[in-house]
Scaffold this motif. Structure first.
Motif, PDB file in Angstrom:
ATOM      1  N   PRO A 144       0.834  -1.200   0.000  1.00  0.00           N
ATOM      2  CA  PRO A 144       0.000   0.000   0.000  1.00  0.00           C
ATOM      3  C   PRO A 144       0.874   1.257   0.000  1.00  0.00           C
ATOM      4  O   PRO A 144       1.894   1.296   0.682  1.00  0.00           O
ATOM      5  CB  PRO A 144      -0.778  -0.117   1.316  1.00  0.00           C
ATOM      6  N   ASN A 145       0.468   2.262  -0.789  1.00  0.00           N
ATOM      7  CA  ASN A 145       1.318   3.444  -0.939  1.00  0.00           C
ATOM      8  C   ASN A 145       1.607   4.140   0.387  1.00  0.00           C
ATOM      9  O   ASN A 145       2.694   4.668   0.592  1.00  0.00           O
ATOM     10  CB  ASN A 145       0.713   4.416  -1.958  1.00  0.00           C
ATOM     11  N   PHE A 146       0.625   4.121   1.318  1.00  0.00           N
ATOM     12  CA  PHE A 146       0.887   4.827   2.578  1.00  0.00           C
ATOM     13  C   PHE A 146       1.888   4.082   3.453  1.00  0.00           C
ATOM     14  O   PHE A 146       2.659   4.704   4.188  1.00  0.00           O
ATOM     15  CB  PHE A 146      -0.415   5.119   3.334  1.00  0.00           C
ATOM     16  N   VAL A 147       1.896   2.748   3.340  1.00  0.00           N
ATOM     17  CA  VAL A 147       2.882   1.977   4.094  1.00  0.00           C
ATOM     18  C   VAL A 147       4.279   2.270   3.551  1.00  0.00           C
ATOM     19  O   VAL A 147       5.218   2.559   4.306  1.00  0.00           O
ATOM     20  CB  VAL A 147       2.592   0.462   3.992  1.00  0.00           C
TER      21      VAL A 147
ATOM     22  N   PHE B 245      -6.996  -2.987   0.344  1.00  0.00           N
ATOM     23  CA  PHE B 245      -6.244  -1.735   0.294  1.00  0.00           C
ATOM     24  C   PHE B 245      -7.163  -0.541   0.549  1.00  0.00           C
ATOM     25  O   PHE B 245      -6.844   0.343   1.327  1.00  0.00           O
ATOM     26  CB  PHE B 245      -5.548  -1.575  -1.057  1.00  0.00           C
ATOM     27  N   PHE B 252      -6.657   4.766   7.235  1.00  0.00           N
ATOM     28  CA  PHE B 252      -5.409   5.498   7.451  1.00  0.00           C
ATOM     29  C   PHE B 252      -5.645   7.004   7.418  1.00  0.00           C
ATOM     30  O   PHE B 252      -5.135   7.740   8.255  1.00  0.00           O
ATOM     31  CB  PHE B 252      -4.380   5.105   6.386  1.00  0.00           C
ATOM     32  N   ILE B 268      -1.648   1.448  11.382  1.00  0.00           N
ATOM     33  CA  ILE B 268      -0.504   2.007  10.662  1.00  0.00           C
ATOM     34  C   ILE B 268      -0.478   3.527  10.830  1.00  0.00           C
ATOM     35  O   ILE B 268       0.586   4.121  10.989  1.00  0.00           O
ATOM     36  CB  ILE B 268      -0.550   1.591   9.176  1.00  0.00           C
ATOM     37  N   MET B 293      -1.304  -8.486   1.296  1.00  0.00           N
ATOM     38  CA  MET B 293      -1.431  -7.945  -0.061  1.00  0.00           C
ATOM     39  C   MET B 293      -0.560  -8.716  -1.049  1.00  0.00           C
ATOM     40  O   MET B 293      -1.005  -9.100  -2.123  1.00  0.00           O
ATOM     41  CB  MET B 293      -1.031  -6.463  -0.085  1.00  0.00           C
TER      42      MET B 293
END
Lengths: 311, 313
Positions: A144-147, B245, B252, B268, B293
């Motif tokens: 995931p891009n935020f990770v 996702f 998030f 996260i 993922m």
């Protein structure tokens, strides 16, 4: 082609109209208000009415809607509820720069690295090179891009301390967000280039080129890469989507003053007009890009043009 | 001895001959147990090491998501301010967060959410997407036209916009995300299934079956569905990670699940806020979501190769 174009444009206008209408009525249904209710109740009835009138909130819903649509056609998205006295269009105009910079840089970086990885993987098919490039591609699609952005900020920004963290000061501030945004692009392009190259390398014209003595570099450049990259348009759609979603979260993580972070912030403070404006802006950008992609598709691949004409 | 006499006399009669090997009934006999399309694909999938490892990882994560929260005595919402920001230890296996909540329990609670989203996405794909696409293609004509207009509008709007607008209208939470997915999650599947059935309808074997007198029911059950199955499974496997996702992404940025509920996205985000001094808060949930993922994506790739050998590169 012309007829197709006109139908598409009409479709786009209908879509945008539906989005605008839906957004307007949704916003009116919303719980919560951008105003400080406590202070508002301290005002006299007259003052409060005046306050509502300033934002056009005293009129019946249908009139508000007509007014909103009329302004919209003229490109006026209304005044922000949160940033007092600022037009939403001006807000967007002021903050589009960093987002556009990141988007363009991410596309350039993503295409460059992606194409190189893809070519290397195809020419060294079934070797460690191929294997590693495809690991990068799978990770790029999966993480995931935020990770990725958070980890990048921790390791590169905090541990190594070589790039600025969460400040938009100089050009170097754009490096990490660009890398974070381009991960998906790299992955999609690398996998795509590899598969297309493998296909092209088996074509007869490659053998012909080799047989008539074209130097290897020229074969790769003139015959293989060019033909392999023509259908790249097919994956431009997912790339645009990943850049749009990416901008929301990556701009937040790196503190980039772009429209992505503006969007998320305005949702958090119930800034209705800004949300409406940005929703429309994102939607318009999305549908227009898709239109351009579809048109390019027809121009570049004659097979689609012909089958389109038949219909 | 009689035979030898006959041979010497040069007489050749039928009873001199016997069938040496080939028998009519044997040559037509099926030598191996019949392989269904499913078994055939499974054999191919088993050879793909990456896919099998992914499958094992996913099963492990599933088991931990089911039993993980019960492995210690803490609850995911249980705060203990005297034990805030504990690094991983034998007491708290993955440490504690700013409120002293046990991170191990919270991570597996969050994983449950992700897996719920996975199941939901798959279910919606099957229930709405396949039905919508199939109905549209089978009935055709005006109905198909009308149904396609609806899809065109839904495709024209970026999914994220629909989801965000809906979340603003309703309270952010798992129900809202579920409804948002009901609206947006099935569109791709519907389009693919419709295209595939349209293509199949034109093919000769369907015509042949029809001219041999097959009913519509038989055509659908025995020809159209089995030939669309591969596509459905493959597309479903790619929908799942993107749904997981989306939920984590929304959580998030604060539009998904809210504290004290735990979702991997929430964890996260928490970890990101505190990563300067407490990196482990970011690291472990990140590992779990990346694991999920990557595994789903590799498994999906493997399934695509196994179910549709033509697409193998």
């Amino acid at each position: 082609m012309k007829k197709y174009f006109i139908i598409r444009v009409i479709n786009i206008l209908i879509t945008l109209f539906i989005i605008a209408t839906a957004t307007f009525f949704l916003m009116k249904q919303l719980p919560g208000s951008p105003f400080d209710e406590e202070k508002l109740s301290n005002l006299s009835e007259e003052q409060r009415m005046e306050f509502y009138a300033r934002y056009g909130l005293d009129k019946p819903l249908s009139q508000q809607y007509v007014l909103y649509m009329k302004n919209l056609v003229q490109g006026d998205l209304g005044e922000s509820f949160y940033f007092k006295g600022q037009d939403v269009s001006t807000l967007i105009k002021n903050r589009i720069g960093p987002s556009a910079l990141l988007g363009v840089q991410a596309v350039l970086l993503g295409f460059t690295i992606g194409i190189i990885l893809g070519i290397v993987a195809a020419f060294r098919h079934n070797t460690m090179w191929d294997f590693s490039a495809m690991i990068v591609a799978v990770l790029g699609v999966s993480i995931p891009n935020f990770v990725f952005a958070a980890l990048l900020q921790y390791y590169v920004g905090l541990k190594l301390g070589i790039l600025p963290v969460a400040f938009w000061e100089s050009y170097s501030s754009s490096i990490m967000p660009t890398i974070a945004l381009s991960l998906m692009v790299i992955a999609l392009i690398a996998r795509f280039t590899r598969n297309e190259m493998l296909e092209v390398l088996q074509q007869d014209y490659m053998l012909t080129a080799k047989a008539k003595g074209v130097p290897p570099f020229k074969i790769i450049y003139k015959h293989a890469i060019r033909n392999a990259l023509i259908p790249v348009i097919t994956i431009l759609g997912p790339i645009v989507v990943s850049l749009l979603t990416g901008s929301l979260v990556i701009e937040n993580i790196f503190g980039v003053p772009g429209i992505g972070s503006l969007f998320v912030d305005s949702i958090k403070v119930n800034d209705y007009t800004t949300i409406m404006g940005l929703t429309l802006f994102y939607s318009a950008f999305f549908v227009l890009t898709m239109l351009i992609i579809d048109l390019l598709y027809g121009v570049i691949d004659p097979r689609i043009r012909i089958s389109g004409a038949k219909e | 001895m009689k035979n030898n006499e006959q041979l010497l006399n040069g007489e050749l009669t039928d009873d001199l001959f016997e069938i040496a090997g080939r028998r009519a009934e044997d040559s037509e006999k099926i030598q191996r147990p019949p392989l269904s399309a499913f078994k055939d694909s499974w054999i191919r999938l088993r050879k793909n090491k990456g896919a099998i490892v992914s499958l094992i990882i996913l099963v492990l994560i599933l088991i931990l998501a089911i039993f993980g929260p019960y492995m210690n005595e803490y609850k995911y919402y249980e705060t203990d301010y005297s034990a805030a920001y504990q690094p991983p230890s034998s007491e708290h296996w993955l440490g504690t967060d700013k409120f002293g909540r046990d991170q191990w329990t919270r991570i597996w609670e969050g994983t449950r959410i992700s897996l719920y989203i996975a199941v939901l996405a798959a279910f919606l794909d099957l229930l709405i997407g396949v039905t919508y696409g199939a109905v549209s293609a089978l009935i055709g004509g005006k109905v198909d036209n009308a149904m396609q207009r609806v899809i065109e509008i839904l495709v024209g709007i970026p999914n994220l916009i629909i989801i965000i607008l809906l979340i603003m209208l309703m309270k952010p939470g798992i129900l809202t995300i579920t409804i948002a997915m009901v609206i947006t999650g099935w569109v791709n599947m519907a389009r693919l299934v419709r295209a595939q059935i349209f293509k199949l309808k034109e093919q000769e074997f369907v015509l042949a079956s029809r001219s041999l007198g097959s009913t519509n029911k038989r055509l659908i059950l025995h020809h159209l569905i089995p030939n669309t199955m591969g596509l459905i499974v493959i597309n479903m496997m790619f929908t799942i990670p993107s749904a997981i996702f989306t939920e984590a992404f929304l959580s998030f940025i604060g539009l998904g699940l809210q504290e004290p509920l735990a979702s991997l996205g929430v964890l996260i985000n928490d970890g990101f806020q505190g990563m300067r001094n407490h990196f482990y808060l970011l690291l472990y949930p990140a590992i779990v979501i990346v694991g999920i993922m990557v595994s789903f994506n590799i498994l999906a790739d493997g399934l695509r190769d196994a179910l549709d050998p033509k697409m193998r590169k």
